[in-house]
Every structure is written in C-alpha cells, then in structure tokens.
Write a protein that holds these residues in place. Structure first.
Motif, PDB file in Angstrom:
ATOM      1  N   GLY A  55       0.787  -1.229   0.000  1.00  5.40           N
ATOM      2  CA  GLY A  55       0.000   0.000   0.000  1.00  5.40           C
ATOM      3  C   GLY A  55       0.815   1.272   0.000  1.00  5.40           C
ATOM      4  O   GLY A  55       0.263   2.362  -0.161  1.00  5.40           O
ATOM      5  N   ALA A  56       2.137   1.158   0.169  1.00  4.77           N
ATOM      6  CA  ALA A  56       2.979   2.354   0.198  1.00  4.77           C
ATOM      7  C   ALA A  56       4.419   1.986  -0.107  1.00  4.77           C
ATOM      8  O   ALA A  56       4.835   0.840   0.095  1.00  4.77           O
ATOM      9  CB  ALA A  56       2.900   3.027   1.568  1.00  4.77           C
ATOM     10  N   ALA A  57       5.169   2.970  -0.565  1.00  6.37           N
ATOM     11  CA  ALA A  57       6.598   2.806  -0.829  1.00  6.37           C
ATOM     12  C   ALA A  57       7.314   4.065  -0.360  1.00  6.37           C
ATOM     13  O   ALA A  57       6.763   5.169  -0.432  1.00  6.37           O
ATOM     14  CB  ALA A  57       6.857   2.577  -2.313  1.00  6.37           C
ATOM     15  N   LEU A  58       8.528   3.888   0.113  1.00 10.28           N
ATOM     16  CA  LEU A  58       9.330   5.051   0.471  1.00 10.28           C
ATOM     17  C   LEU A  58       9.800   5.730  -0.800  1.00 10.28           C
ATOM     18  O   LEU A  58      10.036   5.071  -1.815  1.00 10.28           O
ATOM     19  CB  LEU A  58      10.533   4.646   1.310  1.00 10.28           C
ATOM     20  N   VAL A  59       9.933   7.044  -0.737  1.00 11.39           N
ATOM     21  CA  VAL A  59      10.498   7.808  -1.840  1.00 11.39           C
ATOM     22  C   VAL A  59      11.920   8.171  -1.409  1.00 11.39           C
ATOM     23  O   VAL A  59      12.115   8.799  -0.367  1.00 11.39           O
ATOM     24  CB  VAL A  59       9.676   9.074  -2.146  1.00 11.39           C
ATOM     25  N   ARG A  60      12.897   7.704  -2.215  1.00  8.01           N
ATOM     26  CA  ARG A  60      14.306   7.911  -1.868  1.00  8.01           C
ATOM     27  C   ARG A  60      15.057   8.512  -3.042  1.00  8.01           C
ATOM     28  O   ARG A  60      14.736   8.229  -4.196  1.00  8.01           O
ATOM     29  CB  ARG A  60      14.929   6.578  -1.460  1.00  8.01           C
ATOM     30  N   ASP A  61      16.066   9.309  -2.709  1.00 14.41           N
ATOM     31  CA  ASP A  61      16.896   9.883  -3.770  1.00 14.41           C
ATOM     32  C   ASP A  61      17.939   8.857  -4.224  1.00 14.41           C
ATOM     33  O   ASP A  61      17.999   7.744  -3.687  1.00 14.41           O
ATOM     34  CB  ASP A  61      17.526  11.200  -3.335  1.00 14.41           C
ATOM     35  N   ALA A  62      18.764   9.241  -5.192  1.00 20.30           N
ATOM     36  CA  ALA A  62      19.743   8.321  -5.763  1.00 20.30           C
ATOM     37  C   ALA A  62      20.748   7.818  -4.731  1.00 20.30           C
ATOM     38  O   ALA A  62      21.273   6.717  -4.853  1.00 20.30           O
ATOM     39  CB  ALA A  62      20.475   8.993  -6.923  1.00 20.30           C
ATOM     40  N   ALA A  63      20.993   8.614  -3.678  1.00 25.50           N
ATOM     41  CA  ALA A  63      21.929   8.211  -2.621  1.00 25.50           C
ATOM     42  C   ALA A  63      21.259   7.353  -1.557  1.00 25.50           C
ATOM     43  O   ALA A  63      21.918   6.870  -0.645  1.00 25.50           O
ATOM     44  CB  ALA A  63      22.544   9.446  -1.974  1.00 25.50           C
TER      45      ALA A  63
END
Length: 145
Positions: free
Chosen positions: A36-44
């Motif tokens: 139901g959800a996913a973390l949003v992460r940058d390239a690092a």
C-alpha cells in the motif's frame, strides 16, 4: 512485543521509488509488490518521503486527468511518522491511530532505515500475541484445575 520482532519475521526489505518516478510507475510498483505504500528515496538512498495509495487517490482527485504522468515528489507525504525497533507494537498502533497513517518506517537511533511496518503487520502481531496469551491462560487454568 516490539517492532524489531516483527522485522525479524518479515525482514527489513523496503520497496522504494524515486522522486522523479511517474505516478503510473509508482502505482505499478505498488501493485506488483502487493503493498500500500513505498518510500520515496533519492539516488543516494536518503528518504525523502512516503507515497501511498491514499496519496495517489488524493492527487488524482486534485489534479484530474493526466495524473499518471506526474511525479512521485508531487504526491508524496514529506513529513514522515517513524518508529524505532524497540517501540512496542501497542505504542506504534497508537501512533498510527493518532497520526492517521497506515505505514511506519522503522529507523534506529542513528537514523538508519531498518524496515517498514504496516497496520496489517501490527494487527497480525497483536492477534498472535493475544492467541499466545489465551493459550498460556488455558494451560495455567488446566494445570491448576
């Protein structure tokens, strides 16, 4: 029971998406992993936020047609509500109720991501705990009787 016990059973793998991923891509990721959800992460790998089905539906209602091409960064929740591995399941359930969230990233004291728990994970743990308590009481009464 503590959150760390849940993570030992389910593992610390967390599905993530990028801030530039389209909403269509995010929806496909959620569907593929049946989450139901996913973390949003940058390239690092730094956590920027979380995007849930609820965020997507709210964004679609606000932006109308063409929403699927917009970016995850536009829809994600930036103010994360988190717990620690040593947080009690009952405390985490209280946080979820109070903050009206269904997913909690688990961060250790150094701020390192250790996993993600959902309301389903916590309810399952509480049910297992209650069943175990009931069995222990039953055994106690049987032995005493």
């Amino acid at each position: 029971m503590i959150i760390g016990s849940i993570l030992k059973g389910k593992g610390g793998q967390v599905v993530s998406v990028g801030p530039e991923d389209t909403i269509l891509s995010v929806a496909r990721t959620l569907a593929e992993h049946r989450i139901g959800a996913a973390l949003v992460r940058d390239a690092a790998g730094a956590i920027l936020g979380i995007i849930s089905e609820r965020d997507i539906v709210g964004g679609m209602a606000a932006h109308g047609p063409g929403t699927t091409g917009l970016k995850a960064a536009q829809f994600m929740t930036r103010d994360l509500v988190t717990v620690a591995p040593q947080t009690l399941v009952t405390q985490a359930l209280g946080v979820m109720t109070q903050k009206r969230v269904r997913h909690l990233p688990v961060l250790d004291e150094a701020g390192t991501l250790r996993g993600l728990v959902s309301i389903g994970d916590l309810v399952k743990a509480r049910i297992e705990e209650a069943e175990q308590e009931a069995e222990e009481l039953k055994a106690y009464v049987t032995a005493a009787g």
